[in-house]
Scaffold this motif. Structure first.
Motif, PDB file in Angstrom:
ATOM      1  N   GLY A 170     -12.143 -20.300 -12.925  1.00 19.72           N
ATOM      2  CA  GLY A 170     -11.141 -20.767 -13.604  1.00 19.72           C
ATOM      3  C   GLY A 170     -10.108 -21.593 -13.041  1.00 19.72           C
ATOM      4  N   ASN A 171      -9.128 -21.609 -13.014  1.00 20.90           N
ATOM      5  CA  ASN A 171      -8.034 -22.603 -12.666  1.00 20.90           C
ATOM      6  C   ASN A 171      -7.892 -22.842 -11.214  1.00 20.90           C
ATOM      7  N   LEU A 172      -7.579 -24.009 -10.989  1.00 20.04           N
ATOM      8  CA  LEU A 172      -6.991 -24.200  -9.262  1.00 20.04           C
ATOM      9  C   LEU A 172      -5.859 -24.679  -9.455  1.00 20.04           C
ATOM     10  N   THR A 173      -5.068 -23.764  -8.605  1.00 18.34           N
ATOM     11  CA  THR A 173      -3.545 -24.438  -8.761  1.00 18.34           C
ATOM     12  C   THR A 173      -3.201 -24.983  -7.234  1.00 18.34           C
ATOM     13  N   VAL A 174      -2.602 -25.993  -7.205  1.00 20.18           N
ATOM     14  CA  VAL A 174      -2.462 -26.882  -6.009  1.00 20.18           C
ATOM     15  C   VAL A 174      -0.713 -26.859  -5.861  1.00 20.18           C
TER      16      VAL A 174
ATOM     17  N   ILE B 212       5.825 -15.833  -5.967  1.00 16.34           N
ATOM     18  CA  ILE B 212       4.830 -16.728  -6.617  1.00 16.34           C
ATOM     19  C   ILE B 212       3.756 -15.906  -7.243  1.00 16.34           C
ATOM     20  N   GLN B 213       3.356 -16.003  -8.392  1.00 17.00           N
ATOM     21  CA  GLN B 213       2.233 -15.299  -9.059  1.00 17.00           C
ATOM     22  C   GLN B 213       1.289 -16.312  -9.408  1.00 17.00           C
ATOM     23  N   LEU B 214      -0.005 -16.377  -8.942  1.00 19.33           N
ATOM     24  CA  LEU B 214      -1.120 -17.184  -9.185  1.00 19.33           C
ATOM     25  C   LEU B 214      -2.253 -16.623  -9.914  1.00 19.33           C
ATOM     26  N   GLU B 215      -2.716 -17.435 -10.701  1.00 20.94           N
ATOM     27  CA  GLU B 215      -4.208 -16.868 -11.294  1.00 20.94           C
ATOM     28  C   GLU B 215      -5.173 -17.952 -10.791  1.00 20.94           C
ATOM     29  N   GLY B 216      -6.373 -17.443 -10.631  1.00 23.81           N
ATOM     30  CA  GLY B 216      -7.456 -17.900 -10.376  1.00 23.81           C
ATOM     31  C   GLY B 216      -7.286 -18.295  -8.630  1.00 23.81           C
ATOM     32  N   ALA B 217      -7.791 -19.567  -8.577  1.00 23.19           N
ATOM     33  CA  ALA B 217      -7.709 -20.071  -6.955  1.00 23.19           C
ATOM     34  C   ALA B 217      -6.455 -20.977  -6.888  1.00 23.19           C
ATOM     35  N   ALA B 218      -6.035 -21.033  -5.661  1.00 28.80           N
ATOM     36  CA  ALA B 218      -4.669 -21.611  -5.283  1.00 28.80           C
ATOM     37  C   ALA B 218      -4.680 -22.346  -3.837  1.00 28.80           C
TER      38      ALA B 218
ATOM     39  N   GLU C  86       1.451 -13.151  -5.106  1.00 31.19           N
ATOM     40  CA  GLU C  86       0.604 -12.264  -5.739  1.00 31.19           C
ATOM     41  C   GLU C  86      -0.408 -13.073  -6.448  1.00 31.19           C
ATOM     42  N   MET C  87      -1.761 -12.832  -5.901  1.00 31.51           N
ATOM     43  CA  MET C  87      -2.990 -13.582  -6.645  1.00 31.51           C
ATOM     44  C   MET C  87      -3.551 -12.549  -7.693  1.00 31.51           C
ATOM     45  N   ARG C  88      -3.441 -13.039  -8.753  1.00 31.74           N
ATOM     46  CA  ARG C  88      -4.233 -12.188 -10.074  1.00 31.74           C
ATOM     47  C   ARG C  88      -5.680 -13.039 -10.106  1.00 31.74           C
ATOM     48  N   GLY C  89      -6.689 -12.009 -10.377  1.00 37.37           N
ATOM     49  CA  GLY C  89      -7.970 -12.577 -10.589  1.00 37.37           C
ATOM     50  C   GLY C  89      -8.532 -12.390  -9.319  1.00 37.37           C
ATOM     51  N   SER C  90      -9.664 -13.210  -9.216  1.00 37.50           N
ATOM     52  CA  SER C  90     -10.423 -13.012  -7.884  1.00 37.50           C
ATOM     53  C   SER C  90     -10.519 -14.373  -7.276  1.00 37.50           C
ATOM     54  N   GLY C  91      -9.751 -15.323  -7.637  1.00 35.95           N
ATOM     55  CA  GLY C  91      -9.904 -16.457  -6.827  1.00 35.95           C
ATOM     56  C   GLY C  91      -9.318 -16.438  -5.467  1.00 35.95           C
ATOM     57  N   PRO C  92      -9.842 -17.449  -4.414  1.00 45.36           N
ATOM     58  CA  PRO C  92      -9.029 -17.458  -3.160  1.00 45.36           C
ATOM     59  C   PRO C  92      -7.708 -17.916  -2.908  1.00 45.36           C
ATOM     60  N   LEU C  93      -7.026 -17.967  -2.045  1.00 51.10           N
ATOM     61  CA  LEU C  93      -5.705 -18.371  -1.684  1.00 51.10           C
ATOM     62  C   LEU C  93      -6.290 -19.099  -0.330  1.00 51.10           C
ATOM     63  N   ILE C  94      -6.148 -20.793  -0.319  1.00 44.05           N
ATOM     64  CA  ILE C  94      -6.290 -21.408   0.812  1.00 44.05           C
ATOM     65  C   ILE C  94      -4.926 -22.203   1.343  1.00 44.05           C
ATOM     66  N   VAL C  95      -4.558 -21.532   2.650  1.00 48.97           N
ATOM     67  CA  VAL C  95      -3.258 -22.124   2.880  1.00 48.97           C
ATOM     68  C   VAL C  95      -3.655 -23.199   3.992  1.00 48.97           C
ATOM     69  N   LEU C  96      -3.133 -24.639   3.823  1.00 48.80           N
ATOM     70  CA  LEU C  96      -3.543 -25.651   4.558  1.00 48.80           C
ATOM     71  C   LEU C  96      -2.111 -25.899   5.625  1.00 48.80           C
ATOM     72  N   GLY C  97      -1.816 -24.916   6.259  1.00 48.24           N
ATOM     73  CA  GLY C  97      -0.674 -24.760   7.166  1.00 48.24           C
ATOM     74  C   GLY C  97      -0.586 -23.523   7.807  1.00 48.24           C
ATOM     75  N   THR C  98       0.506 -23.251   8.676  1.00 49.07           N
ATOM     76  CA  THR C  98       0.488 -22.080   9.091  1.00 49.07           C
ATOM     77  C   THR C  98       1.160 -20.794   8.074  1.00 49.07           C
ATOM     78  N   VAL C  99       0.514 -19.837   8.579  1.00 47.59           N
ATOM     79  CA  VAL C  99       1.018 -18.383   7.874  1.00 47.59           C
ATOM     80  C   VAL C  99       1.586 -17.517   8.668  1.00 47.59           C
ATOM     81  N   ALA C 100       2.815 -17.121   8.516  1.00 46.81           N
ATOM     82  CA  ALA C 100       3.807 -16.454   9.462  1.00 46.81           C
ATOM     83  C   ALA C 100       4.195 -15.213   8.712  1.00 46.81           C
ATOM     84  N   GLY C 101       4.438 -13.998   9.185  1.00 52.30           N
ATOM     85  CA  GLY C 101       5.228 -13.086   8.387  1.00 52.30           C
ATOM     86  C   GLY C 101       4.358 -12.167   7.641  1.00 52.30           C
TER      87      GLY C 101
END
Length: 133
Positions: free
Chosen positions: A84-88, A99-105, A118-133
């Motif tokens: 489905g959709n890709l959110t950038v 933040i509520q996201l559909e598909g991949a982000a 919150e990820m809705r659906g089965s898409g991946p969440l890709i973070v191009l940065g540091t994840v803390a917390g």
């Protein structure tokens, strides 16, 4: 043999591996790291061509520990299947935001507390940065 690629960088080692030939590569990786004479705390980033799975990751971390390396990053090169959709998201997220996201982000910045995603659906969440917390 010869399928594990180890490249020296200023920040440590970059290791590239192919999951399809794991047993041979595990032996080869350990042998190459011993030849490099890595020491306690030597930083390494590991890149896999696809998802290695929990058992292979456990073996990888054991090899790194035995040879004196510390894993500073683990990356999977497999292209995500986007159903489905890709959110950038280019702008930084604000503290307390939900933040509520559909598909991949793809997030093009660091993610810190207290942001809720919150990820809705089965898409991946890709973070191009540091994840803390």
């Amino acid at each position: 043999m010869g399928t594990v690629k180890i490249i020296g960088q200023n920040s440590g080692l970059t290791i590239r591996m192919d999951c399809r030939q794991w047993q041979d590569q595990a032996v080869e990786l350990e042998a190459k790291l011993r030849l490099l004479k890595t020491r306690d705390g030597h930083p390494a980033e590991v890149f896999f061509d696809s998802d290695p799975g929990a058992e292979r990751l456990k073996q990888l971390f054991e090899i790194l520990q035995v040879t004196g390396c510390v894993c500073r990053g683990l990356y999977i090169q497999k292209k995500p299947e986007v159903p489905g959709n890709l959110t950038v998201i280019r702008e930084p997220l604000r503290a307390g935001e939900l933040i509520q996201l559909e598909g991949a982000a793809v997030l093009l910045h660091d993610v810190r507390q207290p942001i809720q995603i919150e990820m809705r659906g089965s898409g991946p969440l890709i973070v191009l940065g540091t994840v803390a917390g």
